[in-house]
Design a protein around this motif. Structure first.
Motif, PDB file in Angstrom:
ATOM      1  N   TRP A  45      11.124   8.337  -9.317  1.00 37.17           N
ATOM      2  CA  TRP A  45      11.445   9.211 -10.445  1.00 37.17           C
ATOM      3  C   TRP A  45      12.765   8.825 -11.087  1.00 37.17           C
ATOM      4  O   TRP A  45      13.717   8.446 -10.402  1.00 37.17           O
ATOM      5  CB  TRP A  45      11.539  10.664  -9.984  1.00 37.17           C
ATOM      6  CG  TRP A  45      10.214  11.295  -9.722  1.00 37.17           C
ATOM      7  CD1 TRP A  45       9.605  11.481  -8.509  1.00 37.17           C
ATOM      8  CD2 TRP A  45       9.307  11.805 -10.706  1.00 37.17           C
ATOM      9  NE1 TRP A  45       8.382  12.082  -8.679  1.00 37.17           N
ATOM     10  CE2 TRP A  45       8.167  12.298 -10.017  1.00 37.17           C
ATOM     11  CE3 TRP A  45       9.354  11.914 -12.096  1.00 37.17           C
ATOM     12  CZ2 TRP A  45       7.091  12.878 -10.680  1.00 37.17           C
ATOM     13  CZ3 TRP A  45       8.273  12.480 -12.757  1.00 37.17           C
ATOM     14  CH2 TRP A  45       7.165  12.959 -12.053  1.00 37.17           C
ATOM     15  N   GLY A  46      12.804   8.931 -12.400  1.00 38.37           N
ATOM     16  CA  GLY A  46      14.030   8.728 -13.159  1.00 38.37           C
ATOM     17  C   GLY A  46      14.175   9.800 -14.215  1.00 38.37           C
ATOM     18  O   GLY A  46      13.192  10.447 -14.598  1.00 38.37           O
ATOM     19  N   GLU A  47      15.395   9.995 -14.696  1.00 40.65           N
ATOM     20  CA  GLU A  47      15.673  11.062 -15.665  1.00 40.65           C
ATOM     21  C   GLU A  47      16.750  10.636 -16.647  1.00 40.65           C
ATOM     22  O   GLU A  47      17.697   9.938 -16.287  1.00 40.65           O
ATOM     23  CB  GLU A  47      16.142  12.317 -14.916  1.00 40.65           C
ATOM     24  CG  GLU A  47      16.519  13.480 -15.824  1.00 40.65           C
ATOM     25  CD  GLU A  47      17.041  14.691 -15.046  1.00 40.65           C
ATOM     26  OE1 GLU A  47      17.022  15.804 -15.605  1.00 40.65           O
ATOM     27  OE2 GLU A  47      17.463  14.514 -13.878  1.00 40.65           O
ATOM     28  N   GLY A  48      16.580  11.060 -17.887  1.00 40.39           N
ATOM     29  CA  GLY A  48      17.608  10.909 -18.903  1.00 40.39           C
ATOM     30  C   GLY A  48      17.774  12.221 -19.642  1.00 40.39           C
ATOM     31  O   GLY A  48      16.831  13.013 -19.744  1.00 40.39           O
ATOM     32  N   VAL A  49      18.989  12.464 -20.151  1.00 43.03           N
ATOM     33  CA  VAL A  49      19.290  13.718 -20.857  1.00 43.03           C
ATOM     34  C   VAL A  49      19.777  13.350 -22.255  1.00 43.03           C
ATOM     35  O   VAL A  49      20.984  13.153 -22.461  1.00 43.03           O
ATOM     36  CB  VAL A  49      20.345  14.544 -20.095  1.00 43.03           C
ATOM     37  CG1 VAL A  49      20.621  15.854 -20.805  1.00 43.03           C
ATOM     38  CG2 VAL A  49      19.878  14.805 -18.661  1.00 43.03           C
ATOM     39  N   PRO A  50      18.873  13.236 -23.231  1.00 43.30           N
ATOM     40  CA  PRO A  50      19.289  12.842 -24.583  1.00 43.30           C
ATOM     41  C   PRO A  50      20.172  13.908 -25.225  1.00 43.30           C
ATOM     42  O   PRO A  50      19.920  15.107 -25.088  1.00 43.30           O
ATOM     43  CB  PRO A  50      17.958  12.731 -25.344  1.00 43.30           C
ATOM     44  CG  PRO A  50      16.889  12.698 -24.296  1.00 43.30           C
ATOM     45  CD  PRO A  50      17.427  13.451 -23.132  1.00 43.30           C
ATOM     46  N   ARG A  51      21.211  13.469 -25.914  1.00 42.97           N
ATOM     47  CA  ARG A  51      22.080  14.364 -26.677  1.00 42.97           C
ATOM     48  C   ARG A  51      22.245  13.765 -28.075  1.00 42.97           C
ATOM     49  O   ARG A  51      22.934  12.751 -28.238  1.00 42.97           O
ATOM     50  CB  ARG A  51      23.443  14.528 -25.993  1.00 42.97           C
ATOM     51  CG  ARG A  51      23.381  15.290 -24.668  1.00 42.97           C
ATOM     52  CD  ARG A  51      23.088  16.765 -24.901  1.00 42.97           C
ATOM     53  NE  ARG A  51      23.168  17.549 -23.670  1.00 42.97           N
ATOM     54  CZ  ARG A  51      22.113  17.969 -22.973  1.00 42.97           C
ATOM     55  NH1 ARG A  51      20.883  17.636 -23.382  1.00 42.97           N
ATOM     56  NH2 ARG A  51      22.264  18.702 -21.896  1.00 42.97           N
ATOM     57  N   ASP A  52      21.642  14.394 -29.070  1.00 47.36           N
ATOM     58  CA  ASP A  52      21.653  13.815 -30.415  1.00 47.36           C
ATOM     59  C   ASP A  52      23.049  13.758 -31.012  1.00 47.36           C
ATOM     60  O   ASP A  52      23.348  12.886 -31.818  1.00 47.36           O
ATOM     61  CB  ASP A  52      20.694  14.565 -31.338  1.00 47.36           C
ATOM     62  CG  ASP A  52      20.991  16.057 -31.447  1.00 47.36           C
ATOM     63  OD1 ASP A  52      21.909  16.538 -30.751  1.00 47.36           O
ATOM     64  OD2 ASP A  52      20.294  16.731 -32.223  1.00 47.36           O
ATOM     65  N   TYR A  53      23.954  14.665 -30.593  1.00 41.38           N
ATOM     66  CA  TYR A  53      25.302  14.651 -31.152  1.00 41.38           C
ATOM     67  C   TYR A  53      26.228  13.669 -30.429  1.00 41.38           C
ATOM     68  O   TYR A  53      27.401  13.528 -30.797  1.00 41.38           O
ATOM     69  CB  TYR A  53      25.922  16.058 -31.129  1.00 41.38           C
ATOM     70  CG  TYR A  53      25.962  16.715 -29.769  1.00 41.38           C
ATOM     71  CD1 TYR A  53      27.043  16.524 -28.912  1.00 41.38           C
ATOM     72  CD2 TYR A  53      24.929  17.521 -29.341  1.00 41.38           C
ATOM     73  CE1 TYR A  53      27.084  17.116 -27.666  1.00 41.38           C
ATOM     74  CE2 TYR A  53      24.958  18.127 -28.087  1.00 41.38           C
ATOM     75  CZ  TYR A  53      26.033  17.920 -27.266  1.00 41.38           C
ATOM     76  OH  TYR A  53      26.056  18.503 -26.021  1.00 41.38           O
ATOM     77  N   VAL A  54      25.714  12.992 -29.413  1.00 40.68           N
ATOM     78  CA  VAL A  54      26.508  11.978 -28.700  1.00 40.68           C
ATOM     79  C   VAL A  54      25.977  10.575 -28.987  1.00 40.68           C
ATOM     80  O   VAL A  54      26.719   9.702 -29.448  1.00 40.68           O
ATOM     81  CB  VAL A  54      26.528  12.245 -27.177  1.00 40.68           C
ATOM     82  CG1 VAL A  54      27.340  11.168 -26.459  1.00 40.68           C
ATOM     83  CG2 VAL A  54      27.096  13.623 -26.877  1.00 40.68           C
ATOM     84  N   THR A  55      24.695  10.338 -28.710  1.00 37.75           N
ATOM     85  CA  THR A  55      24.115   9.006 -28.909  1.00 37.75           C
ATOM     86  C   THR A  55      23.006   8.986 -29.958  1.00 37.75           C
ATOM     87  O   THR A  55      22.399   7.937 -30.178  1.00 37.75           O
ATOM     88  CB  THR A  55      23.552   8.459 -27.580  1.00 37.75           C
ATOM     89  OG1 THR A  55      22.568   9.382 -27.070  1.00 37.75           O
ATOM     90  CG2 THR A  55      24.653   8.277 -26.549  1.00 37.75           C
ATOM     91  N   GLY A  56      22.733  10.136 -30.582  1.00 41.94           N
ATOM     92  CA  GLY A  56      21.694  10.188 -31.604  1.00 41.94           C
ATOM     93  C   GLY A  56      20.292  10.318 -31.057  1.00 41.94           C
ATOM     94  O   GLY A  56      19.315  10.289 -31.819  1.00 41.94           O
ATOM     95  N   GLU A  57      20.145  10.488 -29.753  1.00 38.43           N
ATOM     96  CA  GLU A  57      18.828  10.494 -29.118  1.00 38.43           C
ATOM     97  C   GLU A  57      18.238  11.900 -29.007  1.00 38.43           C
ATOM     98  O   GLU A  57      18.956  12.890 -28.895  1.00 38.43           O
ATOM     99  CB  GLU A  57      18.920   9.920 -27.711  1.00 38.43           C
ATOM    100  CG  GLU A  57      19.476   8.515 -27.634  1.00 38.43           C
ATOM    101  CD  GLU A  57      19.745   8.130 -26.191  1.00 38.43           C
ATOM    102  OE1 GLU A  57      18.879   7.468 -25.597  1.00 38.43           O
ATOM    103  OE2 GLU A  57      20.809   8.505 -25.665  1.00 38.43           O
ATOM    104  N   THR A  58      16.911  11.956 -28.984  1.00 40.41           N
ATOM    105  CA  THR A  58      16.171  13.158 -28.628  1.00 40.41           C
ATOM    106  C   THR A  58      15.107  12.774 -27.612  1.00 40.41           C
ATOM    107  O   THR A  58      14.760  11.593 -27.475  1.00 40.41           O
ATOM    108  CB  THR A  58      15.477  13.783 -29.849  1.00 40.41           C
ATOM    109  OG1 THR A  58      14.481  12.863 -30.350  1.00 40.41           O
ATOM    110  CG2 THR A  58      16.481  14.110 -30.954  1.00 40.41           C
ATOM    111  N   ALA A  59      14.576  13.762 -26.906  1.00 38.96           N
ATOM    112  CA  ALA A  59      13.531  13.478 -25.920  1.00 38.96           C
ATOM    113  C   ALA A  59      12.282  12.929 -26.603  1.00 38.96           C
ATOM    114  O   ALA A  59      11.642  11.986 -26.104  1.00 38.96           O
ATOM    115  CB  ALA A  59      13.211  14.741 -25.128  1.00 38.96           C
ATOM    116  N   GLU A  60      11.914  13.509 -27.739  1.00 37.61           N
ATOM    117  CA  GLU A  60      10.727  13.028 -28.463  1.00 37.61           C
ATOM    118  C   GLU A  60      10.950  11.603 -28.957  1.00 37.61           C
ATOM    119  O   GLU A  60      10.044  10.769 -28.926  1.00 37.61           O
ATOM    120  CB  GLU A  60      10.419  13.953 -29.642  1.00 37.61           C
ATOM    121  CG  GLU A  60       9.989  15.356 -29.263  1.00 37.61           C
ATOM    122  CD  GLU A  60      11.130  16.246 -28.796  1.00 37.61           C
ATOM    123  OE1 GLU A  60      12.323  15.862 -28.993  1.00 37.61           O
ATOM    124  OE2 GLU A  60      10.849  17.313 -28.228  1.00 37.61           O
ATOM    125  N   GLY A  61      12.175  11.316 -29.411  1.00 38.48           N
ATOM    126  CA  GLY A  61      12.493   9.965 -29.842  1.00 38.48           C
ATOM    127  C   GLY A  61      12.435   8.969 -28.702  1.00 38.48           C
ATOM    128  O   GLY A  61      12.055   7.803 -28.894  1.00 38.48           O
TER     129      GLY A  61
END
Length: 395
Positions: A45-61
């Motif tokens: 198992w692996g996990e990431g926590v996207p933060r759009d205001y930090v790296t511009g990422e979202t989970a859907e992206g």
């Protein structure tokens, strides 16, 4: 043993209470989870926590990015050692769907895939993920020191003043040694809050502040002066990333070290911060920085240039990232502040097992089980899953 399949999930993680700081208020976290399956059925198992205001990422992206990435080509091979697993992890580069001059878009996905591979191959080899960190090529012995336990710090967010005495007293009674306080743009209000916190948390607590980019460059010295009576040991991300260059001059007049967070998302950011002499410490977060291996590279770079570093975390991380941080912290030395393993203290429901929440005083044992040593409980998580995609790797 080849990678046969990746399964990607978006998991909505509800928080026990809203988490507030100068950049955002958060009630939940949409995380990207990856389940890697090897040819013999071993899973990780692996996990990431996207933060759009930090790296511009979202989970859907992140899902979209994964589907556009040639994973069959990048994850090909049958690694039989940690060095070969590390090589495969380094080959994984998420598809470039946006302009990415800082090299950080896709970091949460990169972290999730990398951790899933390290977990799966750790189980296959019968060794913990910390062994992969120790096996990283070129890592200096001076950076590594295995420990049987770690000790986490705590955080007081931007809550109302009337609750501060209770939170402060609770942190003191629980035996923490270090506490981070979220501050904002109101200098007088922050000084008043810090006065309450210092009174109730006691004189021995190591207090630092995190402005989350809230201070204007021309106000930094004023804010720092107002907080000086409370013996703070660090100021984290005082100005917006766009104002990073202002810290070159400001640091000459500040009497307290500066740490970068939102401005420290990649090796590109790290080199730029070093070029500008913009900080004293890096805030390394495994998801934000693209995985355990990139986090190790950042620590190596900091050490090379005489800078300090902390290992941070994001509110909403599950036990998967808690475990990854624990493995990192148990073998990498000189971590100035350690955040993470808040699981039961922060999450409304903990979807992983076993329980990795730290104990009294922030203490927690090193993890010695094969892989990460934690599993997602799909029965618990099922109701919170918002997307699921299966990607075949080994046809």
């Amino acid at each position: 043993m080849r990678v046969r399949q990746l399964t990607a999930y978006v998991l909505r993680v509800q928080l026990r209470k809203p988490f507030r700081h100068a950049s955002a208020v958060r009630n939940y976290s949409d995380n990207i989870l990856i389940r890697a399956e090897l040819a013999d059925g071993t899973t990780g198992w692996g996990e990431g926590v996207p933060r759009d205001y930090v790296t511009g990422e979202t989970a859907e992206g992140a899902i979209e990015q994964l589907l556009a990435t040639p994973v069959s080509e990048q994850l090909a091979g049958e690694p039989a050692s940690w060095l070969e697993v590390i090589a495969i992890c380094d080959r994984f580069q998420p598809a470039a769907l946006v302009d990415d001059p800082r090299g950080s878009y896709g970091n949460s996905l990169r972290a999730a895939v990398e951790l899933s591979l390290l977990d799966a191959y750790g189980k296959l080899f019968g060794e913990p993920v910390s062994k992969a960190i120790e096996a990283y090529p070129g890592v200096a012995e001076s950076l590594l020191a295995r420990s049987d336990s770690v000790r986490y710090s705590t955080t007081i967010d931007a809550e109302s003043k009337r609750k501060l005495w209770r939170s402060s007293l609770k942190m003191r009674a629980y035996g923490f040694r270090q506490c981070k306080v979220k501050v904002g743009a109101d200098c007088d209000a922050d000084a008043a809050r810090m006065g309450v916190i210092r009174r109730w948390i006691g004189p021995r607590m190591d207090l630092r502040v995190d402005a989350n980019e809230a201070w204007l460059p021309e106000k930094v010295l004023q804010h720092a002066k107002a907080l000086a009576p409370f013996d703070i040991t660090c100021i984290e991300q005082p100005v917006a990333h766009e104002e990073l260059a202002s810290l070159t001059e400001l640091r000459r007049e500040l009497d307290v070290p500066v740490m970068l967070d939102e401005s420290l998302t990649s090796l590109h950011d790290a080199h730029e911060a070093i070029r500008l002499s913009a900080c004293d410490l890096f805030n390394i977060r495994i998801s934000k920085c693209g995985g355990v291996l990139n986090s190790l590279r950042l620590a190596m770079l900091a050490k090379e240039h005489g800078l300090g570093y902390q290992l941070g975390c994001h509110p909403g991380e599950t036990g998967i990232l808690s475990a990854a941080g624990r493995h990192f912290a148990s073998v990498v030395r000189d971590i100035r502040y350690l955040e993470g393993s808040y699981d039961h203290h922060v999450l409304a429901t903990v979807p992983t097992m076993p329980d990795l929440t730290f104990g009294y005083g922030g203490r927690a044992p090193a993890l010695t089980q094969p892989g990460l040593g934690v599993e997602l409980d799909l029965d618990v998580a099922r109701g919170s899953l918002r997307d699921e995609r299966v990607i075949t790797v080994d046809e």
